[in-house]
Design a protein around this motif. Structure first.
Motif, mmCIF file in Angstrom:
data_model
loop_
_atom_site.group_PDB
_atom_site.id
_atom_site.type_symbol
_atom_site.label_atom_id
_atom_site.label_comp_id
_atom_site.label_asym_id
_atom_site.label_seq_id
_atom_site.Cartn_x
_atom_site.Cartn_y
_atom_site.Cartn_z
ATOM 1 N N PRO A 119 0.852 -1.195 0.000
ATOM 2 C CA PRO A 119 0.000 0.000 0.000
ATOM 3 C C PRO A 119 0.884 1.241 0.000
ATOM 4 C CG PRO A 119 -0.732 -1.547 1.677
ATOM 5 C CD PRO A 119 0.577 -2.046 1.170
ATOM 6 N N VAL A 140 0.111 -11.452 0.462
ATOM 7 C CA VAL A 140 -0.877 -12.076 -0.411
ATOM 8 C C VAL A 140 -0.179 -12.534 -1.676
ATOM 9 C CG1 VAL A 140 -2.914 -11.669 -1.836
ATOM 10 C CG2 VAL A 140 -2.833 -10.776 0.489
ATOM 11 N N GLU A 173 -4.822 -15.892 -3.785
ATOM 12 C CA GLU A 173 -5.858 -15.371 -4.674
ATOM 13 C C GLU A 173 -5.889 -16.141 -5.985
ATOM 14 O OE1 GLU A 173 -8.032 -13.071 -3.812
ATOM 15 O OE2 GLU A 173 -7.158 -12.859 -1.820
ATOM 16 N N ALA A 181 -5.844 -6.115 -5.925
ATOM 17 C CA ALA A 181 -6.979 -5.493 -5.247
ATOM 18 C C ALA A 181 -6.824 -5.541 -3.727
ATOM 19 C CB ALA A 181 -8.271 -6.197 -5.665
ATOM 20 N N LYS A 182 -6.273 -6.659 -3.212
ATOM 21 C CA LYS A 182 -6.111 -6.775 -1.758
ATOM 22 C C LYS A 182 -5.119 -5.740 -1.234
ATOM 23 C CE LYS A 182 -8.693 -10.373 -0.474
ATOM 24 N NZ LYS A 182 -9.531 -10.527 -1.673
ATOM 25 N N ALA A 185 -6.690 -2.110 -1.606
ATOM 26 C CA ALA A 185 -7.687 -1.907 -0.554
ATOM 27 C C ALA A 185 -7.025 -1.639 0.795
ATOM 28 C CB ALA A 185 -8.593 -3.137 -0.436
ATOM 29 N N GLY A 186 -5.718 -1.924 0.873
ATOM 30 C CA GLY A 186 -4.990 -1.647 2.107
ATOM 31 C C GLY A 186 -5.060 -2.748 3.132
ATOM 32 N N ASP A 187 -5.615 -3.891 2.756
ATOM 33 C CA ASP A 187 -5.754 -4.964 3.734
ATOM 34 C C ASP A 187 -4.502 -5.827 3.852
ATOM 35 O OD1 ASP A 187 -8.794 -4.451 2.904
ATOM 36 O OD2 ASP A 187 -8.620 -5.217 4.949
ATOM 37 N N ALA A 188 -3.771 -5.965 2.730
ATOM 38 C CA ALA A 188 -2.527 -6.731 2.779
ATOM 39 C C ALA A 188 -1.358 -5.761 2.898
ATOM 40 C CB ALA A 188 -2.388 -7.577 1.523
#
Lengths: 259, 360, 251
Positions: A119, A140, A173, A181-182, A185-188
């Motif tokens: 990110p 991820v 994934e 995308a992960k 989105a800032g999740d990984a």
């Protein structure tokens, strides 16, 4: 519940190229040749552009793309046999096709390298591939069996951190787009994808290079599928991809030159 | 002592009623279907909101309490037993709802069932019971929460004729032994007359008459009340005819009546007149004689009560006659047959004054 | 009759095909090779948790929809039903934007409580609940609407507080519809794929439920994918048969 994984089918109908075809000195196309190009999903953006450019140059050919996982596409061509051209993200998928129904004019047209993405604020402070082995990194990858996933594991193995990094994996994934995308989105905290995946991502992700010594270079082969009923148009498209115009477009979308 | 003075909106109309029931009194709310009887008792129980008014029980206002805190027990029309609970749990429900332990509640329920519904399996589901059995269980459930007011809503309407007499006796005993005001909602005059100490007649959302059964029998104020007690009632404009005699122009016919004493000889609107059915004579052919009123009609109904028969006639006006069963046989009176009726003007009782609650 | 046969056949055909094509010879190997037991256990845990949450949250929601009188009730119902209509992937994306680590609410959860739902089993439960809850809400709401209100009024007149009436009269009386809705919710949760993989990710033992395992197995071992599919079919059919007869048959 069938997830939309296969790329969008993009038909370039002759009408779209009307303004361009007027510049052509040839008489208006009485019949339009349909050309089916099956291509790896990592090529979606680059080939979409190339398809538009190709249609400008060959207004009597209507190119329809089917983007998806190279493995899926190869098995689909084997069972359904509707493709004229196949552009694969891996040699193995092309090998499958070469054994049956066979291909001609096989050539490598692009390379893709792996890159680490994080990110923009890089919460885990990833500065090199070795940092992927750090504790509490949410990594991820694409799943095993997906080319980019296999390549990423190969690179981690070369870097000597496969076990630690695999322990950090929070999700496997389906495809590179889901991996990106992960991260956007800032999740990984980090992911490994192709350079082509991030060439058009702008500032939504930050890239960290992987040294050539451990990087995996994916070579993309393209070929005309045996059984194509439009081999002339197919060959013309293949030529366009390997010629300077096509190569320039591929470069714009993050691909390297072949060999 | 329960005192209610309430207005309850129901659809386009407002049901308004003010009445009271003494501590050891059974008050029947008597009226035709749709008169607003159930609406009134549900408002007293707090189940429908009132537009305005007060409900006072033993000098304590209860109209602001939620339904579960009003000390009222209701046996609903058709029972309204909980279909998913056994008979025993239905009767234990009000006890448990008020916080009693399940065990104690069931013991209390069993005791009540033994008294009011012997022979009914406490483990049975209500769906398997007959109408009479359901009503007995509903009665037990109404009493189970030891309420201070008991309300029975049409307790006999869903009960077979064969089971009615026995259940009516049970109702009479239960009402008589209940320690507090009792309300009985019914459309059946026999039920009201036999079970109630006082009758509140309700028509079209208004109280039209209140009194003991005898008072209402002697002086019904509306056609409905008159029909209930078998009384012919005529309402209309009274016109002078000749000395001491007038005609009453009712909606469905004209009758000749004696002019009331001490009343000015001039047309009077809204005059009520009653005629006892026993004073109406029936004839197979047009009668000769002194009777001022001779009316031809068609027999609508013949109801036998012991050695007397009540014969209802369509005609102008409509009439009810009470004759002996022997006369019915002799004149071959049957439903649909033509018959002549006669009665003397002097048998007709006029009521010139009318109360403010009358809605005719 | 012909149409019914066609309808039954259209459902049966893919299932029969799975049986025909299953690699029976290497069933045992395929089972262990693709982590079937891990995925199956996770699937059952996630679907049961999602069903439980759906019932606990969905019944009050159904009550509000059936009994509440407030402006925007129909809008609320439309929103509640939305997950049925939307592609599950859209639900997953929405959840990511809302509850992801950088999401509208997720950011706060992460910064204040140190909670991250994505890539966790809890996240899989959230995604699955999101997609499957409408079924129990709709079934229960229909049950509540069809209820004879006289029983609840009678219970109130018998001294039952609103909560007591709900617990002992309303809820038992809508129990058949609630149970049918819960079974549908569970079945939907067991098959949930799109929202889970999009929101919670795909990791064996943590977020990889059966549908995700089947999907991933296709990449490396198509025979294994068929075996996993068959297991899911068998589990679903046996549960639905066991419960279905009880729910729709004579009571």
């Amino acid at each position: 519940m069938i997830p939309i994984r296969r790329g969008v089918i993009l038909p370039f109908i002759a009408v779209l190229g009307v303004s361009c075809s007027s510049s052509s000195s040839t008489s208006p196309a009485t019949t339009s040749t349909p050309l089916f190009v099956f291509a790896a999903s990592s090529l979606t953006k680059a080939f979409t552009q190339i398809g538009q450019d190709f249609h400008t140059a060959h207004p009597n050919v209507t190119v329809t793309f089917d983007f998806g996982s190279s493995t899926d596409l190869a098995s689909q061509i084997q069972s359904e046999g509707t493709a004229d051209v196949f552009a694969s993200a891996s040699g193995t998928a092309m090998d499958t096709l070469q054994s049956a129904p066979g291909v001609t004019d096989r050539t490598s047209f692009a390379t893709n390298r792996l890159v680490i993405i994080t990110p923009p604020d890089n919460p885990a402070g990833i500065a090199s591939i070795d940092d992927l082995a750090g504790s509490d990194v949410k990594l991820v990858l694409a799943a095993e069996g997906v080319p980019v996933g296999d390549y990423a594991r190969q690179a981690l193995k070369s870097a000597g951190i496969l076990a630690q990094a695999t322990a950090n994996v929070v999700s496997n994934e389906d495809d590179d787009a889901s991996v990106v995308a992960k991260v956007t989105a800032g999740d990984a905290d980090a992911a490994i994808v192709y350079t082509s995946d991030v060439a058009s991502s702008g500032s939504s992700v930050r890239s960290v290079a992987i040294p050539s010594a451990v990087n995996v270079v994916a070579t993309y082969p393209i070929a005309v599928v045996t059984g194509s009923t439009h081999t002339d148009a197919a060959t013309a498209f293949l030529d366009y991809v390997v010629e300077p115009a096509g190569q320039a477009t591929l470069k714009d979308f993050g691909f390297g030159p072949a060999g | 002592m329960l005192e209610a003075a309430i207005e309850v909106p129901r659809g386009d109309v407002t049901v308004a009623a003010a009445f009271s029931a003494g501590h050891d009194e059974t008050v029947a709310l008597l009226g035709p279907n749709g008169a607003g009887k159930t609406t009134i008792v549900e408002a007293i129980a707090g189940l429908v909101p009132t537009a305005s008014g007060t409900i006072v029980l033993d000098d304590e206002p209860i109209h602001d309490l939620p339904p579960e805190r009003r000390p009222i027990g209701i046996a609903f029309q058709d029972g309204v037993l909980f279909p998913h609970l056994s008979v025993l749990e239905n009767v234990a429900f009000p006890v448990r709802a008020r916080g009693a332990r399940p065990r104690a509640a069931r013991a209390h329920a069993l005791e009540l069932l033994g008294r009011l519904a012997p022979g009914i399996d406490p483990g049975a589901k209500p769906g398997t019971l007959s109408g009479g059995a359901r009503q007995r269980v509903a009665l037990a459930r109404a009493l189970a929460g030891t309420p201070r007011v008991l309300i029975l809503d049409e307790p006999l309407s869903a009960v077979d004729v064969s089971a009615r007499a026995e259940l009516r006796a049970l109702l009479r005993r239960t009402l008589g032994s209940f320690d507090g005001p009792r309300l009985l909602v019914t459309h059946d005059p026999v039920e009201a007359m036999t079970l109630a100490d006082r009758v509140v007649v309700l028509e079209g959302g208004r109280i039209t008459q209140t009194g003991t059964p005898e008072e209402i029998r002697d002086a019904p104020r509306t056609r409905y009340a008159a029909d209930l007690v078998g009384m012919n009632l005529f309402v209309g404009r009274l016109m002078p005819l000749e000395a001491g005699v007038g005609v009453l122009e009712a909606a469905d016919g004209v009758v000749t009546v004696p002019w009331p004493e001490g009343v000015a000889v001039e047309p009077i609107d809204d005059v009520l007149a009653t005629l006892a059915p026993a004073d109406v004579a029936l004839h197979a052919a047009r009668p000769e004689g002194s009777a001022r009123n001779v009316i031809q009609g068609v027999v609508e109904e013949v109801a036998i009560l012991g050695d007397r028969a009540r014969v209802r006639l369509s005609g102008s006006p409509r009439l009810v006659a009470e004759i002996t069963t022997g006369s019915v046989a002799r004149m071959a009176i049957r439903t649909g047959g033509a018959v002549w009726a006669s009665f003397k003007a002097v048998e007709i009782h006029l009521m010139v004054e009318r109360g403010p609650t009358d809605t005719l | 009759m012909a149409l019914a046969s066609f309808g039954a056949a259209s459902v049966l055909l893919p299932v029969v095909a799975l049986f025909v094509r299953a690699p029976w010879s290497r069933l045992g190997g395929a089972l262990s090779g693709v982590g079937a037991s891990t995925a199956l256990r996770l699937s059952i845990e996630v679907s049961l948790a999602a069903t439980a949450i759906s019932v606990v949250v969905g019944v009050p929601l159904a009550w509000v929809l059936a009994r509440g009188e407030f402006p925007g009730r129909n809008l609320l119902r439309a929103v509640v039903v939305l997950p049925i209509v939307l592609p599950p992937v859209v639900g997953g994306v929405g959840l990511l934007v809302a509850l992801g680590r950088s999401g509208v609410v997720g950011r706060w959860l992460h910064d204040a409580l140190g909670l991250q739902l994505t890539f966790t089993t809890a996240g899989a439960v959230v995604a699955t609940t999101f997609v499957s809850m409408p079924l129990v809400v709709l079934a229960t709401e229909a049950g509540l609407r069809g209820l004879d209100r006289r029983h609840e009024r009678a219970a109130a007149a018998m001294g039952g507080s609103p909560w007591y009436v709900f617990r002992r009269v309303t809820l038992p009386m809508v129990a058949p519809q609630l149970a049918a809705g819960a079974v549908l919710t569970w079945a939907r949760a067991l098959g949930e794929f799109g929202a889970t993989i999009t929101f919670a990710g795909n990791l064996a033992g943590r977020t990889q439920t059966m549908p995700l395992a089947i999907y991933q197995a296709r990449q490396v071992d198509p025979g294994g994918a068929i075996v996993l599919s068959l297991i899911l079919v068998l589990v679903s059919v046996s549960v639905l048969v066991a419960l279905g007869g009880r729910l729709t048959g004579p009571r």
